[in-house]
Motif scaffolding. Structure first.
Motif, short mmCIF file in Angstrom:
data_model
loop_
_atom_site.label_atom_id
_atom_site.label_comp_id
_atom_site.label_asym_id
_atom_site.label_seq_id
_atom_site.Cartn_x
_atom_site.Cartn_y
_atom_site.Cartn_z
N THR A 129 -110.31 18.84 -13.47
CA THR A 129 -109.56 18.66 -14.35
C THR A 129 -107.78 19.50 -14.18
N LYS A 130 -106.51 18.44 -13.87
CA LYS A 130 -105.34 18.76 -13.86
C LYS A 130 -105.73 20.24 -12.57
N PRO A 131 -105.43 18.97 -11.57
CA PRO A 131 -105.10 20.28 -9.77
C PRO A 131 -103.62 20.15 -9.48
N GLU A 132 -103.61 21.09 -9.63
CA GLU A 132 -102.49 22.19 -9.33
C GLU A 132 -102.46 22.57 -8.27
N SER A 133 -102.75 22.37 -6.99
CA SER A 133 -102.86 23.13 -5.49
C SER A 133 -103.67 22.31 -4.00
N VAL A 134 -103.21 21.85 -3.69
CA VAL A 134 -104.17 21.41 -2.43
C VAL A 134 -104.10 22.08 -1.14
N ILE A 135 -105.56 22.98 -0.57
CA ILE A 135 -105.25 22.81 0.88
C ILE A 135 -105.41 22.47 2.26
N LEU A 136 -105.38 22.07 3.49
CA LEU A 136 -106.36 21.55 4.22
C LEU A 136 -106.45 22.73 4.71
N GLU A 137 -108.74 22.93 5.39
CA GLU A 137 -108.32 23.57 6.60
C GLU A 137 -110.32 23.46 6.95
N ASP A 138 -110.07 23.89 7.91
CA ASP A 138 -111.49 23.03 8.55
C ASP A 138 -112.98 24.57 8.21
#
Length: 389
Positions: free
Chosen positions: A207-216
């Motif tokens: 609920t309420k995603p505020e940040s995202v990042i991509l990494e293996d």
């Protein structure tokens, strides 16, 4: 290697950045790297920040750095929320100063996070910004001289907030991942390679995603997705299938109201670790990865009031990642120095403007030491803190 985003390191390294000594931030990570030099840096070496200088910016909420005019000097891209509703380009100058802001309007209210990547693969940085009140992402193609073309819009979910870019389907074209705070999902937009994107696919997260990042995370050569969910106080981890689709989200509990994410190898075991800020709990959680996408060891560190933005960067050039964190309730930046075993020192703090949000790191005066810039929403400006030994 995936396509790289912001010119400040594993959270923003732009593959195009030719500027000497800049931190490298990719669209799939938040680690920043500077050349280690044990003769001038090291665990016992003092890294400090100068008293900040102020740059004008109307209602800034996000800032990122990259070489927008291809002159080898880092520039700034700033997202300014309502009532400004625009993005600003500040072209860098050799001594660590910046020219006057050039503003570019967006369609819709409340721009939030802004990122840089080369979406049309012409060796010029482009811009993507989440427009929170319009269910859109605005994409500006860069002309290579610091000027942006008229933006196009891509439809996503409700209240888009944060962005990351990487090559999810391994076709050589940069893709976008967007958090949608009020529809509790993320949107994956697969890039065509000419600056446009296919229709988005949504994946349910907390609920309420505020940040995202991509990494293996599991070391299979494919960037995975990590989203921080403010209301459910957890992380959603979606493993990449390698064809542009993601597996169902796995949940990892963290402190209350997680806000921002950084990745890096904090314990130097060759496996990706995470750092998560918590605005409500006033702390930072470090999660040490096991190389499979799981995080069996965690440790929490006290932070100033309103821990918000975070970057992972080797501040003192000892070859060990440190953390730079904005405290938006304390009007400070805190520096946590890594010990190489996954642990960090207590924070050393420096005053900045009012309500700092996102921060970015780069060598803006080209002296070989990382500098820090915060976007200060409350005082309507940016704080530039030059690093020094």
């Amino acid at each position: 290697m995936w396509y790289r985003r912001r010119c400040v390191s594993l959270a923003l390294v732009v593959a195009l950045a030719a500027c000497k000594g800049e931190t490298k931030n990719t669209n799939y990570s938040t680690t920043n790297t500077f050349t280690s030099n044990p003769t001038v840096g090291g665990a016992g070496f003092i890294y400090r920040l100068n008293t900040p200088t102020t740059l004008t910016a109307p209602w800034p909420v996000s800032v990122v750095s990259g070489d927008l005019n291809n002159d080898g000097i880092l520039d700034l891209m700033v997202a300014n929320r309502f009532p400004s509703n625009n993005v600003s380009v500040l072209l860098g100058q050799a001594a660590g100063s910046f020219g006057a802001a050039q503003d570019f309007s967006v369609s819709g209210n409340n721009p939030r996070e802004v990122i840089l990547a080369d979406f049309n693969k012409d060796a010029k940085l482009d811009v993507a910004v989440a427009i929170r009140d319009s269910q859109k992402v605005a994409v500006f193609l860069g002309n290579g001289n610091g000027v942006l073309a008229t933006p196009t819009s891509v439809t996503v979910g409700t209240s888009p907030h944060a962005l990351a870019s990487g090559d999810l389907d391994l076709d050589g074209n940069p893709d976008l991942v967007v958090t949608n705070s009020d529809s509790n999902n993320i949107t994956v937009l697969l890039g065509v390679g000419n600056g446009t994107f296919n229709a988005g696919t949504n994946y349910t997260v907390g609920t309420k995603p505020e940040s995202v990042i991509l990494e293996d995370l599991n070391r299979d050569g494919k960037p995975d997705v990590i989203a921080a969910n403010e209301t459910t106080s957890n992380l959603s981890i979606l493993m990449n299938n390698g064809n542009g689709t993601l597996a169902a989200a796995q949940s990892v509990t963290v402190s209350n109201s997680p806000e921002s994410l950084a990745t890096g190898d904090f314990d130097r075991d060759g496996k990706t670790d995470l750092a998560v800020t918590s605005q409500a709990s006033n702390n930072i959680t470090v999660l040490l990865g096991d190389g499979t996408g799981s995080f069996p060891r965690t440790q929490t560190y006290p932070a100033g009031i309103g821990a918000y933005g975070v970057q992972a960067v080797d501040l003192n050039r000892d070859g060990i990642l440190d953390l730079a964190v904005s405290f938006n309730g304390a009007n400070e930046v805190g520096l946590y120095f890594g010990q190489g075993d996954g642990t960090f020192t207590a924070a050393r703090t420096y005053s900045v403007g009012t309500n700092p949000q996102i921060l970015t790191v780069g060598d803006y005066n080209r002296d070989g030491w990382p500098d820090i810039i915060t976007a200060n929403e409350g005082s309507q400006n940016l704080s530039l803190l030059l690093g020094k030994p």
